[in-house]
Design an enzyme around this catalytic site. Structure first.
Site, PDB file in Angstrom:
ATOM      1  N   GLY A  27      -7.613  29.558  66.312  1.00  0.00           N
ATOM      2  CA  GLY A  27      -8.366  30.625  66.943  1.00  0.00           C
ATOM      3  C   GLY A  27      -9.230  30.256  68.521  1.00  0.00           C
ATOM      4  O   GLY A  27      -8.933  30.187  69.450  1.00  0.00           O
ATOM      5  N   GLU A  50      -1.522  28.123  62.331  1.00  0.00           N
ATOM      6  CA  GLU A  50      -1.372  29.455  61.609  1.00  0.00           C
ATOM      7  C   GLU A  50      -0.104  29.216  60.364  1.00  0.00           C
ATOM      8  O   GLU A  50      -0.438  29.498  59.433  1.00  0.00           O
ATOM      9  CB  GLU A  50      -1.528  30.349  62.198  1.00  0.00           C
ATOM     10  CG  GLU A  50      -2.291  30.644  62.686  1.00  0.00           C
ATOM     11  CD  GLU A  50      -3.078  29.681  64.127  1.00  0.00           C
ATOM     12  OE1 GLU A  50      -3.869  30.027  65.247  1.00  0.00           O
ATOM     13  OE2 GLU A  50      -1.966  28.779  64.213  1.00  0.00           O
ATOM     14  N   ALA A  78     -10.150  30.156  63.178  1.00  0.00           N
ATOM     15  CA  ALA A  78     -10.881  31.210  62.634  1.00  0.00           C
ATOM     16  C   ALA A  78     -11.862  31.549  61.255  1.00  0.00           C
ATOM     17  O   ALA A  78     -11.359  30.189  60.581  1.00  0.00           O
ATOM     18  CB  ALA A  78     -10.148  32.227  62.380  1.00  0.00           C
ATOM     19  N   GLU A 119      -6.799  29.298  70.566  1.00  0.00           N
ATOM     20  CA  GLU A 119      -5.911  30.706  71.714  1.00  0.00           C
ATOM     21  C   GLU A 119      -7.431  31.245  72.257  1.00  0.00           C
ATOM     22  O   GLU A 119      -7.618  31.279  73.561  1.00  0.00           O
ATOM     23  CB  GLU A 119      -5.470  31.996  70.228  1.00  0.00           C
ATOM     24  CG  GLU A 119      -4.748  31.320  69.926  1.00  0.00           C
ATOM     25  CD  GLU A 119      -4.388  32.498  68.375  1.00  0.00           C
ATOM     26  OE1 GLU A 119      -3.384  32.900  68.471  1.00  0.00           O
ATOM     27  OE2 GLU A 119      -5.088  33.109  68.048  1.00  0.00           O
TER      28      GLU A 119
END
Length: 260
Positions: free
Chosen positions: A111, A134, A65, A114
Site C-alpha cells: 500500500g 502481496e 497495509a 501504491e
C-alpha cells in the site's frame, strides 16, 4: 493541522505531510481517512501550492497495509465496495489540483508503494526498498498497483515486479523510471523542498492545468488528449495570472502571480 497519524507543517507555499504511524507507518483505514481529510483541507488552502508527503523516521515511508485488518475479509463476498472506497480516496489524492512530491525514506511496500504512485514526483533515499510483495501472501496489489505501476514503468517491468514480489533498490527504481531522483539517506526532504520551491514560483492555474492535461490525457487517445489540452489552454487564457505573466515578460520584471 494535526491528526493522530498525519501531521502537517507549512513552509512558505509548501505543505509537508508526514505519516506517523509507528513503527513502520502502515496504511490502516484510519491513516487513509486522515490522509483524505488532510489533502481535502490543503486543496482549499490558498497559501499552499505544492504538497510533499513522507513518513516519520528513517525506517519506512510506509511498509504496506495493516495486515491485521485482513482476516476479517477472508471468505467474504460482496466486499468490492470496501476496496472501492480506498480507490476513491487514492484517486482524490492523485488528482488534487496541486503538484505533489513523495519522499520515500525507507521501506515502501504494498500500500505504501501504491500510495506513492499517486504522487506527481517520487524521490527515493538511497536506502529505500520499494516493492509490491502481496503475491507472497496469496494476494495481489489491490490498491491501484496493477493499474498505476504499468503506466509509470511499463507493462512488462511492472509484471516482473509484481510476479516476483521482491523489493527493488532505489537505484533500480530510478533506472525503471519509478523514481525521479535518488538522494543520500536523510536528504530526500531537502531535495523535495528544492523542487517545490521551483514549482511554487509559478501560477497555480497553470500548474493545475498541466496536471489535468497529463493525468486525464494519459487515459485518452492522442487526438482526444490534444482536444483536452486545447480546452485547458483556452481556459488558462481567461486567468488573471496570464495577464501578469505576459506583462512581466514584456516589462522585463519578475511575475507576481495571484493564482487566479
Amino acid at each position: 493541522m494535526m491528526k493522530k497519524f498525519v501531521r502537517v507543517e507549512k513552509e512558505e507555499k509548501t505543505a509537508i505531510v508526514t505519516i506517523d504511524n509507528p513503527p513502520l507507518n502502515v496504511m490502516s483505514q484510519t491513516v487513509v481517512q486522515q490522509l483524505e481529510e488532510t489533502y481535502e483541507e490543503l486543496s482549499k488552502d490558498p497559501d499552499v501550492i505544492t504538497i510533499i508527503l513522507t513518513g516519520a523516521g528513517d525506517r519506512a515511508f510506509m511498509a504496506g497495509a495493516d495486515i491485521k485488518e485482513f482476516p476479517q475479509l477472508m471468505g467474504q463476498s460482496g466486499i468490492k465496495e470496501e476496496f472501492m472506497k480506498t480507490h476513491r480516496v487514492l484517486q482524490k489524492l492523485e488528482n488534487i489540483q496541486k503538484p505533489t512530491i513523495v519522499v520515500l525514506n525507507g521501506l515502501t511496500f504494498g500500500g505504501g508503494c501504491e500510495l506513492s504512485l499517486t504522487a506527481d514526483i517520487r524521490i527515493a533515499e538511497e536506502h529505500a526498498q520499494i516493492g509490491l510483495p502481496e503475491v507472497k501472501l496469496g494476494l495481489f496489489p489491490g490498491g491501484g498497483g496493477t493499474q498505476r505501476l504499468p503506466r509509470v514503468i511499463g507493462v512488462s517491468k511492472a509484471k516482473e515486479w509484481m510476479f516476483a514480489g521482491s523489493p527493488v533498490s532505489a537505484e533500480e527504481a530510478l533506472h525503471a523510471g519509478f523514481a525521479n531522483h535518488i538522494t543520500p539517506k536523510g536528504k530526500g526532504l531537502e531535495k523535495a523542498k528544492e523542487l517545490a520551491k521551483k514549482f511554487n514560483r509559478h501560477s497555480l492555474p497553470s500548474l493545475s492545468r498541466i496536471k489535468t492535461a497529463v493525468n486525464e490525457g494519459m487515459n485518452r487517445t492522442l487526438s482526444e488528449g490534444l482536444e483536452l489540452e486545447a480546452e485547458l489552454f483556452e481556459e488558462v487564457f481567461q486567468t488573471e495570472d496570464i495577464k501578469e505573466g505576459v506583462s512581466a515578460f514584456i516589462e522585463k520584471r519578475p511575475a507576481v502571480f495571484s493564482h487566479k
